[in-house]
Design a protein around this motif. Sequence first.
Motif, mmCIF file in Angstrom:
data_model
loop_
_atom_site.group_PDB
_atom_site.id
_atom_site.type_symbol
_atom_site.label_atom_id
_atom_site.label_comp_id
_atom_site.label_asym_id
_atom_site.label_seq_id
_atom_site.Cartn_x
_atom_site.Cartn_y
_atom_site.Cartn_z
ATOM 1 N N THR A 151 7.307 48.456 -41.956
ATOM 2 C CA THR A 151 8.309 47.483 -42.408
ATOM 3 C C THR A 151 8.299 46.190 -41.604
ATOM 4 O OG1 THR A 151 9.845 48.546 -40.908
ATOM 5 C CG2 THR A 151 9.944 49.238 -43.201
ATOM 6 N N TRP A 152 7.367 46.076 -40.657
ATOM 7 C CA TRP A 152 7.437 44.932 -39.758
ATOM 8 C C TRP A 152 6.727 43.690 -40.285
ATOM 9 C CZ3 TRP A 152 2.380 44.015 -39.112
ATOM 10 C CH2 TRP A 152 1.507 45.107 -39.170
ATOM 11 N N GLN A 153 5.956 43.816 -41.350
ATOM 12 C CA GLN A 153 5.141 42.692 -41.792
ATOM 13 C C GLN A 153 5.990 41.573 -42.374
ATOM 14 O OE1 GLN A 153 5.211 45.679 -43.019
ATOM 15 N NE2 GLN A 153 5.605 45.574 -45.194
ATOM 16 N N ASN A 154 5.425 40.391 -42.397
ATOM 17 C CA ASN A 154 6.154 39.204 -42.825
ATOM 18 C C ASN A 154 6.016 38.957 -44.326
ATOM 19 O OD1 ASN A 154 7.712 36.893 -42.466
ATOM 20 N ND2 ASN A 154 5.913 35.590 -42.366
ATOM 21 N N PHE A 155 6.046 40.005 -45.106
ATOM 22 C CA PHE A 155 6.045 39.837 -46.565
ATOM 23 C C PHE A 155 6.626 41.118 -47.127
ATOM 24 C CE2 PHE A 155 1.908 41.514 -45.250
ATOM 25 C CZ PHE A 155 1.801 42.653 -46.019
ATOM 26 N N GLU A 156 7.016 41.066 -48.376
ATOM 27 C CA GLU A 156 7.555 42.259 -48.978
ATOM 28 C C GLU A 156 6.401 43.179 -49.327
ATOM 29 O OE1 GLU A 156 10.628 42.956 -52.544
ATOM 30 O OE2 GLU A 156 10.806 41.101 -51.359
ATOM 31 N N HIS A 157 6.429 44.358 -48.824
ATOM 32 C CA HIS A 157 5.329 45.269 -49.086
ATOM 33 C C HIS A 157 5.346 45.675 -50.545
ATOM 34 C CE1 HIS A 157 2.620 48.631 -48.927
ATOM 35 N NE2 HIS A 157 2.225 48.208 -47.746
ATOM 36 N N PRO A 158 4.210 45.537 -51.238
ATOM 37 C CA PRO A 158 4.208 45.892 -52.654
ATOM 38 C C PRO A 158 4.311 47.406 -52.812
ATOM 39 C CG PRO A 158 1.997 45.424 -51.901
ATOM 40 C CD PRO A 158 2.899 45.130 -50.741
ATOM 41 N N ASP A 159 4.807 47.837 -53.960
ATOM 42 C CA ASP A 159 4.807 49.269 -54.248
ATOM 43 C C ASP A 159 3.393 49.672 -54.583
ATOM 44 O OD1 ASP A 159 7.485 49.757 -53.934
ATOM 45 O OD2 ASP A 159 7.949 48.993 -55.944
ATOM 46 N N VAL A 160 2.821 50.518 -53.799
ATOM 47 C CA VAL A 160 1.501 51.022 -54.140
ATOM 48 C C VAL A 160 1.692 52.461 -54.596
ATOM 49 C CG1 VAL A 160 -0.823 51.507 -53.311
ATOM 50 C CG2 VAL A 160 0.450 49.573 -52.377
ATOM 51 N N ASP A 161 1.290 52.740 -55.839
ATOM 52 C CA ASP A 161 1.409 54.099 -56.341
ATOM 53 C C ASP A 161 0.098 54.821 -56.053
ATOM 54 O OD1 ASP A 161 1.675 56.456 -57.614
ATOM 55 O OD2 ASP A 161 2.262 55.619 -59.565
ATOM 56 N N PHE A 162 0.121 55.624 -54.996
ATOM 57 C CA PHE A 162 -1.122 56.257 -54.564
ATOM 58 C C PHE A 162 -1.642 57.284 -55.574
ATOM 59 C CE2 PHE A 162 0.713 54.713 -50.575
ATOM 60 C CZ PHE A 162 -0.344 53.954 -50.133
ATOM 61 N N GLN A 163 -0.773 57.679 -56.500
ATOM 62 C CA GLN A 163 -1.231 58.641 -57.509
ATOM 63 C C GLN A 163 -1.878 57.937 -58.702
ATOM 64 O OE1 GLN A 163 -1.483 61.635 -56.722
ATOM 65 N NE2 GLN A 163 -0.176 61.569 -54.896
ATOM 66 N N ASP A 164 -1.781 56.609 -58.745
ATOM 67 C CA ASP A 164 -2.310 55.878 -59.890
ATOM 68 C C ASP A 164 -3.669 55.247 -59.583
ATOM 69 O OD1 ASP A 164 -1.996 55.099 -62.565
ATOM 70 O OD2 ASP A 164 -1.478 53.059 -61.937
ATOM 71 N N ILE A 165 -4.296 55.723 -58.558
ATOM 72 C CA ILE A 165 -5.572 55.147 -58.136
ATOM 73 C C ILE A 165 -6.637 56.230 -58.232
ATOM 74 C CG2 ILE A 165 -6.832 54.250 -56.118
ATOM 75 C CD1 ILE A 165 -4.174 53.113 -55.118
ATOM 76 N N SER A 166 -7.838 55.798 -58.617
ATOM 77 C CA SER A 166 -8.946 56.737 -58.535
ATOM 78 C C SER A 166 -9.644 56.526 -57.200
ATOM 79 C CB SER A 166 -9.925 56.493 -59.686
ATOM 80 O OG SER A 166 -11.112 57.194 -59.406
#
Lengths: 254, 483
Positions: free
Chosen positions: B70-85
């Motif tokens: 949570t420390w980064q200087n931007f809003e972390h995008p939602d990464v859906d790890f189940q939607d990736i091959s």
Amino acid sequence: MLSIRNLHASVEAKQILKGLDLEVKAGEVHAIMGPNGSGKSTLGNVLAGREAYEVTAGEVLLDGKDLLELSPEDRAREGVFLAFQYPVEIPGVSNINFLKTALNEVRAYKGLPPLEAKEFLNKVKERQKLVEFDAKLANRSLNEGFSGGEKKRNEIFQLAMLEPKLAILDETDSGLDIDALRIVARGVNQLRSKDNAFIVITHYQRLLDYIVPDFVHVLYNGRIVRSGTKELALELEEKGYDWIKETVDAEGAV
Amino acid sequence: MSTKDDELLKELALEEYKYGFTTDIEMDIAPKGLSEDTVRLISAKKNEPEWLLEWRLKALRHFQQMQMPTWQNFEHPDVDFQDISYYAAPKTKPKLDSMDEVDPELLSTFAKLGIPLDEQKILAGVVAVDAVFDSVSVKTTFREKLKEQGVIFCSFGEAVQEHPELVKQYLGSVVPQTDNIYAALNSAVFSDGSFVYIPKGVRCPMELSTYFRINAENTGQFERTLIIADEEAYVSYLEGCTAPMRDENQLHAAVVELIALKDAEIKYSTVQNWYPGDKDGKGGIYNFVTKRGMCKGDNSKISWTQVETGSAITWKYPGVILKGDHSVGEFYSVALTRNKQLADTGTKMIHLGKNTRSKIVSKGISAGLSHNSYRGLVKIGPGAENSRNFTQCDSLLIGDRCGAHTFPYIESRNKTAKLEHEATTSKIGEDQLFYLTQRGIDPEKAVGLIVNGYAKEVLNQLPMEFAVEAQKLLAISLEGSVG
Ligand SMILES: Nc1ncnc2c1ncn2[C@@H]1O[C@H](COP(=O)(O)OP(=O)(O)O)[C@@H](O)[C@H]1O
Ligand SMILES: [Mg+2]
């Protein structure tokens, strides 16, 4: 070559040039003198096409072409060169690389191929000698850490490289010691030809001892109020600008 | 600044991405989703030994327990790890003995990218190339020539088969599985990457180079690079990256580990040009990589040079652990962002040994609506007598709607350490642009010249051929039609 008629220009809504007329023919040197704030640098900037300067009336023709229509880079390519009163520093950009880019852009505009590396370097060497510009400076970053005098001399070196039709020297003499002044003047004199013209903006008669003008104009309050030959410069030197101010203001009152 | 310059600068910020084509190749793609089965599938596809499968599974268990930072200087995008091959490979078996066997489509892709896979063209023998296309390493050139000197340069997968002892010894030794959530993910599912070993006393006779390309849709790229320079060895390594234009974001979570033993030197250069998304911020690569080097032996040296122009979000901190006495760590970075790109990048210099030195030169360039942050940590351990750090951190703004931020952190536990920090923020001035255009230079070229001048100290660190490429890339990245 250059024909300025009834030129009006403003900066930030303030009227600076108020009906300026000037004719410059090929082969001529015109000196423009005048008190601080009279609009000398403004004239240079307007001719070169600086964005902040708005032309509100009048016309400027360069060999019959409407200069005011052109972008700053196209004016430069048409042969307008402004030696800046305060040249800026551009860190990390090598002087030589900058000159090569500029020269080749001007050539491309004229339909000429880029200069071969060898030709270019020969030209650099030859021109450096002509205006006595230190080779070490030519290889440094553009004006970065240059003294005031070195910056001015770099302007003249660039002038020698680009060989413009019309060169406007804006107080190139200020900040130069007498030796540097002589060198700069000698460079300019060598570059003078029947095909080019110079507008030399200066405060001091001193420079005009070395670059002898065909005409001297006095700019005051946005207009050319006196024109003459080099004797006018001597008279100005003797009587000071107050003399001009008083007589012109008196005429205006009539 | 006047309106016309404003407009020019605005337009400069919108130039389109030139590497955005896709390649039509039959792919072998794993089904989407992440589970123990996914990890087992990848490991089986790669015919890996049991210890490596176990290592991956352990990483997966860490990953599943870790939280997003949570420390980064931007809003972390939602990464859906189940939607990736997590695995994609060209169907034609890509381990090849000669260029003739490479899929011609693939070759033409590399040609479009300007990657010199054609051996005759490889800069007359000064560069050896490993190209990673999606998940697998396609071709490593000059292997024979390198072998004569004992240099191993191959895909990671091959290294696992042919040099398991080296892989086992060093894998995860610099970036532990638990370092951060993306490092854990990479450790579980890494597909391929490059492996380099330079034996004792050998100066690698040519630049080694890897090009990464993400092609398949909805796949992540998780390559793993491991470079070991044995005592007194030297190697200069370069990676380049591009990806097609896609509306969806794609995840790139690589791990790079460098190990320099006594008196060894590793130079690692990156020219990163992943697809940055369009002008509205749609699509683009999430570039979340962990890169770290360990100066393990005395008098060793590791230097990172990076030119970052791509990716929707870049999030990376190539660092050096200065363990050996008198070891040297360097970080030279140019990060250019435009449109809605975000970059949060910098370095970590961890001084542990005596008389260790580090140097950080960071040059941020922000245009458009982008945000560019430098984040750096300099840490001095209690035993790091007489260590030195010099940090220079510059930001250049183009236009007035972008942002530049710096977050330097210092933790010093040794009083003899000397730390210097310099920072500047500047704008491309109207006066600079006018000066150059007054000499006949096109305004776009003028911006290119100014930007390259600003970045020069970093570009000078790159091997010559790539410095030219990087200069062009910086200029192109700021190009736009002038009204
Ligand atoms: N960029 C500018 N912004 C605001 N005012 C300006 C600018 N340039 C010139 N001026 C004003 O225009 C007037 C003429 O200036 P200038 O042309 O520099 O005179 P000179 O060169 O004769 O000393 C001065 O009052 C000056 O303050
Ligand atoms: Mg002036």
